[in-house]
Design a protein around this motif. Structure first.
Motif, PDB file in Angstrom:
ATOM      1  N   ASP A  13       0.696  -1.282   0.046  1.00  0.00           N
ATOM      2  CA  ASP A  13       0.038  -0.002  -0.097  1.00  0.00           C
ATOM      3  C   ASP A  13       0.679   1.201   0.007  1.00  0.00           C
ATOM      4  O   ASP A  13       1.982   1.259   0.148  1.00  0.00           O
ATOM      5  CB  ASP A  13      -0.938  -0.041   1.209  1.00  0.00           C
ATOM      6  N   HIS A  14       0.301   2.429  -0.407  1.00  0.00           N
ATOM      7  CA  HIS A  14       0.908   3.690  -0.206  1.00  0.00           C
ATOM      8  C   HIS A  14       0.761   4.214   1.184  1.00  0.00           C
ATOM      9  O   HIS A  14       0.628   5.578   1.082  1.00  0.00           O
ATOM     10  CB  HIS A  14       0.536   4.473  -1.303  1.00  0.00           C
ATOM     11  N   GLY A  15       0.450   3.712   2.236  1.00  0.00           N
ATOM     12  CA  GLY A  15       0.383   4.365   3.424  1.00  0.00           C
ATOM     13  C   GLY A  15      -1.042   4.590   3.979  1.00  0.00           C
ATOM     14  O   GLY A  15      -1.218   4.975   4.819  1.00  0.00           O
ATOM     15  N   GLY A  16      -1.878   3.797   3.106  1.00  0.00           N
ATOM     16  CA  GLY A  16      -3.404   3.961   3.405  1.00  0.00           C
ATOM     17  C   GLY A  16      -3.860   2.641   3.769  1.00  0.00           C
ATOM     18  O   GLY A  16      -3.298   1.558   3.837  1.00  0.00           O
ATOM     19  N   PRO A  17      -5.361   2.498   4.148  1.00  0.00           N
ATOM     20  CA  PRO A  17      -5.707   1.235   4.716  1.00  0.00           C
ATOM     21  C   PRO A  17      -6.009   0.194   3.587  1.00  0.00           C
ATOM     22  O   PRO A  17      -6.054  -0.963   3.979  1.00  0.00           O
ATOM     23  CB  PRO A  17      -6.980   1.594   5.355  1.00  0.00           C
ATOM     24  N   GLU A  18      -6.065   0.548   2.304  1.00  0.00           N
ATOM     25  CA  GLU A  18      -6.303  -0.573   1.177  1.00  0.00           C
ATOM     26  C   GLU A  18      -5.092  -1.120   0.736  1.00  0.00           C
ATOM     27  O   GLU A  18      -4.257  -0.128   0.281  1.00  0.00           O
ATOM     28  CB  GLU A  18      -7.662  -0.027   0.217  1.00  0.00           C
ATOM     29  N   VAL A  19      -5.182  -2.005   0.171  1.00  0.00           N
ATOM     30  CA  VAL A  19      -4.099  -2.665  -0.699  1.00  0.00           C
ATOM     31  C   VAL A  19      -4.015  -2.143  -1.963  1.00  0.00           C
ATOM     32  O   VAL A  19      -5.251  -2.017  -2.643  1.00  0.00           O
ATOM     33  CB  VAL A  19      -4.189  -4.170  -0.766  1.00  0.00           C
TER      34      VAL A  19
END
Length: 141
Positions: A127-133
């Motif tokens: 991920d880019h630092g968020g909750p989703e893949v």
């Protein structure tokens, strides 16, 4: 000097009788197998691998020997397996993710198993630092 077949056989029997264990006793249940994983591209390119072996005599079980992860320059990446008992469906194989180009290697020596008919899989997720893949690669064991 020649050793007769009879004396060689007698030597082998005497060695076993003395309590020596044949060298093959330390061999693993099966060959070590490696699954390469790769997700994303450019600065978001993450890689990983899982080294495992089949558990002798067990149905749908493997022993995870080692896990290697290298997160992308702008990502955090982790490796998980499709655990049928986990509410999310996936259970991490490492204690933490690999972030921002760093590498992580762990040797969990962990047996994972699932009911017959449930295909064991591993995935590299990032991920880019968020909750989703954002990126993933799924491979069957």
């Amino acid at each position: 000097m020649r050793v007769s077949a009879l004396s060689a056989a007698a030597l082998g029997v005497a060695t076993l009788a003395a309590g020596a264990v044949p060298a093959t006793a330390d061999t693993p249940a099966g060959p070590l197998l490696v699954v390469p994983l790769e997700a994303g591209d450019g600065l978001h390119h993450s890689t990983g691998s899982v080294t495992y072996e089949r558990v002798d005599g067990a149905v749908n079980a493997v022993r995870i020997v080692s896990v290697h992860i290298r997160g992308g320059e702008r990502d955090c990446a982790w490796v998980a397996w499709n655990d049928p008992h986990d509410p999310t469906g996936w259970n991490n194989l490492t204690s933490e993710p690999s972030c921002h180009g760093t590498g992580l290697e762990e040797s969990p020596d962990r047996i994972i198993k699932a009911p017959a008919g449930h295909p064991l899989k591993v995935r590299l997720a990032a991920d880019h630092g968020g909750p989703e893949v954002k990126h993933k690669d799924i491979e069957k064991l």
